[in-house]
Design a protein around this motif. Structure first.
Motif, short mmCIF file in Angstrom:
data_model
loop_
_atom_site.label_atom_id
_atom_site.label_comp_id
_atom_site.label_asym_id
_atom_site.label_seq_id
_atom_site.Cartn_x
_atom_site.Cartn_y
_atom_site.Cartn_z
N GLN A 65 0.81 -1.15 0.01
CA GLN A 65 -0.11 0.15 -0.06
C GLN A 65 0.74 1.15 -0.06
N ALA A 71 -1.07 4.58 2.00
CA ALA A 71 -1.05 4.29 3.33
C ALA A 71 0.50 4.34 3.87
N ALA B 55 -6.98 -2.40 0.59
CA ALA B 55 -6.06 -1.56 1.07
C ALA B 55 -6.02 -1.51 2.46
N THR B 56 -7.01 -1.80 3.08
CA THR B 56 -6.84 -1.82 4.65
C THR B 56 -6.96 -2.88 5.29
N VAL B 77 -3.98 5.19 6.77
CA VAL B 77 -4.57 5.40 5.29
C VAL B 77 -4.76 6.72 5.04
N LEU B 82 -6.76 7.04 -1.55
CA LEU B 82 -7.59 5.80 -1.63
C LEU B 82 -8.71 6.12 -2.48
#
Lengths: 454, 454
Positions: A65, A71, B55-56, B77, B82
């Motif tokens: 990421q 991130a 992504a998380t 993040v 994003l």
């Protein structure tokens, strides 16, 4: 002399599965083991490495990421705690194995076995050294394999390590030289790289993962280079010396370099030493792999399964052979052993799988081959993990799937589905009739199955 | 009046798949779309949510290892970044859709369509409001569905949000009330929870994921509670009001609570408004779902596919119906539409899948049912992710697999394999003959297939 319907030597994935099936079937069975229950897979192989890779996966996830600038973060691993958890988990599994053997009345004998005659073994008791002769109607040799080394690169277990040593390092080395770019070297390297170790990888063959399809090797190489691995292929190691707590690696071309530790993962050898195979006139080949016939028989009433017969050095291959042999002993089958394709995985941030034949293997057999493929770059699940590199490659002959290889983030999750597709020789029409859920990584396989063949 | 072999209204997973297949087959085809190409799935549904969850994912991974005291860390993040990446990815996919339609000569018409007669539509041009009548030999209505709301909880799109609004929040709210514990609520909730939002989940039915097997719901509930979600089931919401930038939720029992934002995800309604279905005497049922016969015909030469026919509100169900309808139009099949089991997934840290029947559904049909299951707690891959909760549950009837449900970390990866097992009605013997690679999450499915049935 005590006698058994069946004696099994070795409690790894082969021996354990055989003992469990034999016990369930009511055979009077003894399982002889000189080391910890579960063999290499549980104690020093598949299981510890998967635990180490799983625990450190968030580090790879954060980096992916970060590369996308979505991130930032970090995760620090408590290595001794991870090793303790590994020991706890492995210990619990050993206990579970012991309990399930007891439940089906398999007698567990702790000691080192050797053949005494074509119908008996001698066990050297692990505690008191007493020797006992035990008779068998059937014997299964499932003693597995161990790391092997070329002369000049034997481990000292301090600086020059084998894969077992490397699991127990108290801290991440600053630098690690890995000799051998097969599954063991790649998986171990990815773990230590996540903890901050600088990796140098040396492979004597012309590419990393040399038993996989060349397209697969290429994707892995690119990913490792991006993770700052130094990679040298097509170069053999002449020697590794420990000097001043450093490993000094010298290649055959005279190049030399230093690393804090070196891992030697260049191959494995069968565990037949001390088995006294001559007592039953059991033949071996190559480095000592036990020769087996179509029914996995190494001699009259004596089977050899798993790594020790050198067919396929994978845990699930051993278990599958075990189940076949018990059916053969129970006369439920007289067919030759024919497992079909055996699936294989390399785990890590960049994973690789294969089942069935590669295009090259089929072409060598004189078969006409077509290829279809799909790149992962358009797959939403790959994209979501910031991991668009990779592909699924399908090998066809006469309209049927004969092999599938894949490489990329998380592709190990496709392996059993691919195994079914290859084992059953799916046609394109068959693939069209399956509803693939959306969005899934599985859709990359669908796309590859339905893509233009060339 | 321009006429076409086929006009398709709507470019989501149903309409797009139909257009692509029709174009390839050489039908003179027009695709009418009033909004962005790709429909809900691409623009506001499956794809953005998977990107946000992917992504998380490292955040959830760090927390899992922290719970085991093996590691510590954090990941922050960049939410606007994003969202920009989501827009870029979705935009690229829309462009790819447009290009592939052009490649097979499908005419793309931007505007809102309504039926003018049983053989023509009128398109209101999106740019200039001009109206054009277009004739068709065949029509496919694939207009999808939209979020629906009960009276008293309509979104104001500032504080009281629908699922589309929630994707575009500029920052994570401190607290979020989610009304509806289906896939949308659960997936969205997990995303925001990872970013630090406190979640309160309200479900009118007696459990979360109310369309899944109760055992599955139970595991999800435990996981969410451990992640500090406040969960209230069996309680209906009476009203949601925006007051001083807060959402005030009042339950039917009079309880009231406040959250920074509220997501209303209680169901969906068909997009039939303004379609003037009466012009072709097309019938609807329930909230307006278009009635279709066994061949997905809503009227003479008029098909309805995807969400709008109310059969299965899933992207891949729409695509599958699309492919069937094109074959039906081309007279390659006259069979009724029978897709077999449709797989479904709920994504996140705790995932759930289902394909085929639940035990309850089969029992209701008067079938004799047995169940076998395996817990994930002993699976090495589940353990390695610090995620031992979950199970695989297999529903059998007359010796064949009729349905599989699973819940746990990463179980979405089992979905297509389960789909094949259920679609083909595997027997226990069939499962025994497949070599499952070790170690894999797939082995939990193997264990469930081979477990004692009761």
């Amino acid at each position: 002399m005590q006698t058994y319907d069946l004696i099994i030597i070795g409690s790894g994935p082969g021996g354990y599965a055989a003992a469990l099936a034999a016990g369930k079937a009511g055979l009077v069975t003894a399982l002889v083991e000189s080391g910890p229950l579960g063999g290499t897979c549980l104690n020093w192989g598949c299981i510890p490495t998967k635990l180490f890779l799983g625990a450190t996966e968030p580090i790879a996830g954060i980096r992916a990421q970060e590369r996308l600038r979505l991130a930032s973060g970090s995760m620090t691993v408590d290595l001794p705690a991870l090793q303790r958890r590994k020991d706890t988990m492995v210990g619990a599994s050993r206990k579970a194995i012991e309990q399930s053997l007891t439940r089906v009345n398999v007698e567990l004998i702790r000691g080192r076995a050797r053949l005494a005659s074509p119908t008996s073994i001698i066990v050297n008791n692990a505690d008191n050294g007493e020797e006992t002769e035990l008779g068998f109607a059937k014997l299964i040799i499932a003693t597995g394999s161990s790391p092997s080394f070329f002369p000049g690169m034997e481990p000292d277990h301090q600086t020059i390590l084998d894969s077992t040593d490397l699991l127990d390092l108290a801290e991440a080395p600053e630098s690690l030289a890995i000799i051998g770019a097969g599954a063991i070297g790649l998986e171990m390297g990815q773990f230590w790289e996540r903890l901050g170790t600088k990796i140098t990888l040396i492979e004597g063959m012309d590419r990393v993962a040399p038993t996989e399809d060349p397209e697969i090797s290429k994707v892995i190489t690119t990913a490792l280079k991006r993770a700052k691995w130094k990679i040298s292929t097509g170069k053999k190691v002449a020697s590794i010396q420990a000097e001043n707590n450093k490993a000094v690696v010298t290649l055959e071309d005279g190049t030399t370099f230093e690393a804090d530790k070196a891992l030697v993962a260049v191959g494995r050898k069968p565990n037949t030493e001390g088995l006294n195979l001559e007592a039953a006139a059991i033949a071996t080949q190559g480095r000592g792999w036990i020769t087996t016939d179509d029914c996995l028989l190494a001699g009259e009433n004596i089977y050899a399964i798993g790594d020790v017969n050198g067919r396929t050095l994978l845990a699930h291959a051993a278990s599958d052979q075990a189940e076949y042999v018990i059916r053969h002993i129970l006369e439920q089958t007289s067919d030759p052993y024919g497992p079909g394709p055996i699936p294989g995985c390399i785990y890590g941030s960049m994973e690789a799988i294969r089942t069935g034949f590669t295009a090259e293997e089929l072409t060598t057999q004189g078969k006409t081959v077509t290829i279809s493929r799909a790149m992962l770059s358009a797959n939403p699940i790959s994209q979501s993990h910031g991991a668009p590199a990779g592909l699924v490659k399908v090998v066809w002959s006469q309209g049927k799937v004969m092999g599938i290889s894949a490489v990329g983030h998380g592709v190990s999750h496709l392996i059993t589905l691919c195994e079914v597709v290859v084992k059953e020789g799916w046609t394109r029409e068959k693939a069209e009739n399956i509803v693939f859920a959306h969005p899934t990584l599985d859709e990359a396989l669908k796309e590859a199955l339905l893509a233009q063949q060339a």
